[in-house]
Design a protein around this motif. Structure first.
Motif, mmCIF file in Angstrom:
data_model
loop_
_atom_site.group_PDB
_atom_site.id
_atom_site.type_symbol
_atom_site.label_atom_id
_atom_site.label_comp_id
_atom_site.label_asym_id
_atom_site.label_seq_id
_atom_site.Cartn_x
_atom_site.Cartn_y
_atom_site.Cartn_z
ATOM 1 N N LYS A 176 -2.654 -0.287 -12.392
ATOM 2 C CA LYS A 176 -2.674 -1.372 -11.382
ATOM 3 C C LYS A 176 -1.755 -0.835 -10.270
ATOM 4 O O LYS A 176 -0.758 -0.460 -10.521
ATOM 5 C CB LYS A 176 -2.468 -2.465 -12.116
ATOM 6 C CG LYS A 176 -3.591 -3.101 -12.821
ATOM 7 C CD LYS A 176 -3.195 -4.436 -13.216
ATOM 8 C CE LYS A 176 -4.060 -4.821 -14.505
ATOM 9 N NZ LYS A 176 -3.478 -6.051 -15.287
ATOM 10 N N PRO A 177 -2.182 -1.240 -8.962
ATOM 11 C CA PRO A 177 -1.486 -1.298 -7.769
ATOM 12 C C PRO A 177 0.029 -1.624 -7.943
ATOM 13 O O PRO A 177 1.073 -1.367 -7.545
ATOM 14 C CB PRO A 177 -2.126 -1.877 -6.624
ATOM 15 C CG PRO A 177 -3.070 -2.598 -7.185
ATOM 16 C CD PRO A 177 -3.427 -2.089 -8.647
ATOM 17 N N GLU A 178 0.253 -3.002 -8.828
ATOM 18 C CA GLU A 178 1.619 -3.615 -8.633
ATOM 19 C C GLU A 178 2.502 -2.765 -9.605
ATOM 20 O O GLU A 178 3.475 -3.172 -9.706
ATOM 21 C CB GLU A 178 1.452 -5.022 -9.284
ATOM 22 C CG GLU A 178 0.620 -5.330 -10.584
ATOM 23 C CD GLU A 178 -0.820 -5.833 -9.973
ATOM 24 O OE1 GLU A 178 -1.369 -5.006 -9.492
ATOM 25 O OE2 GLU A 178 -1.140 -6.945 -10.707
ATOM 26 N N ILE B 109 3.509 1.089 -7.591
ATOM 27 C CA ILE B 109 4.752 0.923 -6.548
ATOM 28 C C ILE B 109 5.840 1.223 -7.150
ATOM 29 O O ILE B 109 7.006 1.832 -6.757
ATOM 30 C CB ILE B 109 4.886 -0.517 -5.946
ATOM 31 C CG1 ILE B 109 5.743 -0.659 -4.829
ATOM 32 C CG2 ILE B 109 5.052 -1.646 -7.223
ATOM 33 C CD1 ILE B 109 5.217 -0.548 -3.403
ATOM 34 N N TYR C 113 2.256 2.896 0.033
ATOM 35 C CA TYR C 113 1.134 2.838 0.620
ATOM 36 C C TYR C 113 0.850 2.116 2.004
ATOM 37 O O TYR C 113 1.328 0.954 1.766
ATOM 38 C CB TYR C 113 0.019 2.465 -0.108
ATOM 39 C CG TYR C 113 -1.495 2.443 -0.045
ATOM 40 C CD1 TYR C 113 -2.008 3.263 0.952
ATOM 41 C CD2 TYR C 113 -2.009 1.323 -0.538
ATOM 42 C CE1 TYR C 113 -3.617 3.134 0.954
ATOM 43 C CE2 TYR C 113 -3.571 1.129 0.055
ATOM 44 C CZ TYR C 113 -3.831 2.092 0.750
ATOM 45 O OH TYR C 113 -5.460 1.850 1.161
ATOM 46 N N PHE D 262 -3.424 4.768 -5.458
ATOM 47 C CA PHE D 262 -2.900 3.740 -5.625
ATOM 48 C C PHE D 262 -3.521 2.673 -6.550
ATOM 49 O O PHE D 262 -3.205 1.535 -6.832
ATOM 50 C CB PHE D 262 -2.614 3.165 -4.075
ATOM 51 C CG PHE D 262 -1.303 2.617 -4.016
ATOM 52 C CD1 PHE D 262 -0.029 3.456 -3.762
ATOM 53 C CD2 PHE D 262 -0.862 1.028 -4.187
ATOM 54 C CE1 PHE D 262 1.139 2.960 -3.888
ATOM 55 C CE2 PHE D 262 0.485 0.678 -4.286
ATOM 56 C CZ PHE D 262 1.283 1.595 -3.843
ATOM 57 N N ILE E 204 10.252 -5.446 -5.779
ATOM 58 C CA ILE E 204 10.460 -5.206 -7.021
ATOM 59 C C ILE E 204 11.831 -5.013 -7.376
ATOM 60 O O ILE E 204 12.386 -4.727 -8.378
ATOM 61 C CB ILE E 204 9.762 -3.704 -7.674
ATOM 62 C CG1 ILE E 204 9.914 -2.795 -6.543
ATOM 63 C CG2 ILE E 204 8.120 -4.206 -7.352
ATOM 64 C CD1 ILE E 204 9.312 -1.439 -7.198
#
Lengths: 234, 370
Positions: A71-73, A76, A82, A50, A105
């Motif tokens: 990056k995690p953002e 997704i 997660y 993630f 999102i």
């Protein structure tokens, strides 16, 4: 080609390397468990997928796309959900707002997914205007999963979903995960409760010292003498 | 209950809760002196009403500025000491605009833009007031908000953002530096003098009857109530009803989870600055319009009261900031009944300390930004 392919992954936090040459696959709709002793790097594998760790080498490929170090953002958006082990709900927001954040999102809150989450976890609908911080441990875990399911991910990453739950809730939680997997979502799960997890999953990995040790079908690992002796307490 | 039992109980309370006893006696003394003052004519009800009204208005300014401070604290995790100077900057920008609109053509543009530095132009002569120059005031208030927003975003971009991953202390000390820089820049440009900004004589007023007399309510009082109340309601709706507002609450609650959920954290931070600084700029303008004077120190002097309000209310909570602001404003104002007016601010801090001793996490604690 698998849905998730981890190849020779080296990762850690800052200068501290935790994982060395980890390989791991999850197929579409597959249910995979990672077990191993404390400090084996199980959670670090999840976090690395993630984008929450420092990427040091190797690749993470999801659905044919290299997402190493993303990056995690951004991760997704690729179709992964997660659920971290702790602090996995927004305590100050109410239940429904937590679920809405799960679909942040998207332009609109997806009513179909919201309905599905409520059908799967009826307690969440009963408590939709209750502050998440006031929920019990089991309800929080359900909310955290519900939040991750709001985007109907292809792969759900679950970090110790049974941690801290009362014994009678543990079975219920595993049943819910079976249901989620049965409805077509691939699951990659880290569990302390190794025997239960291996008996339910399709395939399992045994991790130790940040490296792969064993890999087989869940029941095969459960019956393997060496795995039993070293990792499952006989 | 026997006498001895009662005695033992009181002794126990006295030894376990000495502070509560002291507060109780001070409270009783204050109540007694208020009642006796009212009875023997030493304090008039209309005078008291006037102090309460004044305190409420002060409280609204403090609360409005406090919302911004509280929001930036809960989302960025640092106490921004430059917040008071954002307020002054907004007030100067807004008032310069009002001067320009009200006095354009008759006075030199430079003098107007410098808000009459060195006594070149006077707000009174320009007829600045909500009824005498409504457009100048409206545009001025908007410009004050916008100027504070631009300033806050620029400072965030060039000062705070590069060190965002440092500790809260590093950011705090930096913000004190920013505060000094801004304040003396304002002094350098606009001068150190405190100028009158409004035509106080021409502001419409009504006398509200209050049993033994009247107290005064001006058009600027009403404007302050309307603007502050409206903006507070707006922030409430933003945070509770809109997606971005909920994301702001989510991020102040759990930043790591917010990132995992796909909330664009930099965008939320930017929005926080926009809302917080905008409110502060408008609060500064309304404050100046209401009190009728403007000096480069105004925001800095107000900042300590704003901090007191925010901490009192429970830092991170906007309702705490509003509630705390009103308590602090009322205390600073009404305390002159019991103590010399020079100690009004001290009284406000004393009340803050006493409330925190009983409820250390603040009145509205446990609710971040909500």
């Amino acid at each position: 080609m698998s849905l998730l392919e981890v190849r020779e992954l080296d990762a850690g936090y800052g200068d501290l390397q935790i994982l060395t040459d980890v390989d791991l696959d999850v197929d579409s709709e597959e249910y995979v468990t990672i077990v191993g002793p404390n400090g084996a790097g199980k959670s670090t594998v999840m976090k690395s997928v993630f984008g929450l760790t420092t990427h040091m080498g190797g690749t993470v490929t999801f659905d044919g796309e290299d997402i190493s170090g993303t990056k995690p953002e951004d991760v997704i958006h690729k179709g992964l959900g997660y659920v971290p082990q702790s602090d996995n709900v927004f305590a100050e927001l109410d239940v429904e707002e937590n679920l809405e954040m799960g679909a942040y999102i998207l332009d609109e809150v997806p009513q179909e997914e919201l309905r599905m989450v409520y059908d799967r976890f009826p307690i969440l609908e009963e408590r939709k205007h209750q502050r998440a911080g006031t929920l019990s441990g089991g309800q929080r875990q359900m909310l955290a999963m519900g939040r991750a399911l709001m985007l109907d991910p292809e792969l759900l990453l679950l970090d110790e979903p049974s941690a801290g739950l009362a014994p009678d809730l543990v079975d219920e939680m595993f049943d819910k995960i079976d249901d989620i997997n049965a409805s077509g979502t691939a699951v990659l799960m880290v569990e302390q409760n190794a025997k239960e997890a291996l008996s339910r999953c399709d395939r399992g990995y045994v991790l130790a010292n940040g490296q792969n040790r064993f890999e087989d079908e869940g029941t095969a690992l459960l019956n393997d003498d060496e795995v039993r002796r070293e990792f499952l307490g006989g | 209950m026997s006498v001895s039992e009662t005695y033992v109980r009181y002794r126990q309370t006295l030894s376990e809760e000495p502070l509560a006893i002291v507060v109780l006696f001070v409270g009783l003394w204050m109540a007694w002196s208020l009642v006796s003052g009212l009875l023997n004519g030493g304090i008039q009800i209309s005078g008291l009403a006037s102090l309460v009204w004044d305190g409420l208005l002060r409280g609204l300014v403090i609360g409005l500025a406090g919302i911004g401070l509280s929001m930036t604290y809960s989302i960025l995790n640092f106490a921004n000491f430059a917040h008071g100077d954002y307020l002054t900057s907004g007030a100067f920008a807004g008032m310069a605009t009002s001067y320009l609109i009200a006095g354009f053509g008759e006075n030199s543009v430079g003098a107007l833009l410098l808000v009459g530095a060195g006594g070149s132009v006077f707000g009174g002569a320009l007829g600045i007031g909500v009824t005498t120059a409504p457009i100048a005031v409206l545009v001025g208030a908007i410009v004050a908000g916008v100027a504070a927003i631009v300033l806050a975003l620029a400072i965030d971009r060039f000062v705070y953002r590069p060190i965002r991953d440092e500790s809260g202390i590093a950011l705090l000390i930096t913000s004190i530096g920013v505060a000094f820089a801004l304040r003396y820049l304002l002094q350098f440009v606009f001068g150190a003098g405190v100028r009158g900004t409004t035509d106080a004589g021409s502001v419409p007023r009504v006398s509200v009857p209050a049993i033994d007399g009247t107290f005064r309510v001006t058009a600027h009082d009403i404007s302050l109530v309307v603007v502050a109340g409206g903006l507070m309601l707006g922030v409430h709706l933003l945070l509770q009803r809109t997606k971005l507002g909920k994301a702001m609450r989510a991020m102040s609650d759990n930043e790591d989870l917010a990132r995992i959920t796909g909330i664009p954290t930099e965008q939320v931070i930017r929005t926080t600055w926009i809302v917080g600084a905008g409110l502060t700029g408008v609060a500064g303008y309304m404050f100046i319009l209401w009190k009728g004077t403007l000096g480069f120190n105004d925001g800095w002097l107000l900042l300590l009261l704003v901090f007191a309000a925010v901490i009192l209310g429970g830092i991170g909570s906007i309702y705490g900031a509003i509630g705390g602001g009103i308590i602090i404003g009322l205390t600073a104002s009404v305390s002159v009944i019991w103590i010399p007016s020079a100690f009004g601010r001290a009284a406000a801090f004393l009340v803050m300390i006493v409330i925190l001793l009983f409820k250390p996490e603040g009145i509205f604690s446990g609710r971040t930004t909500a």
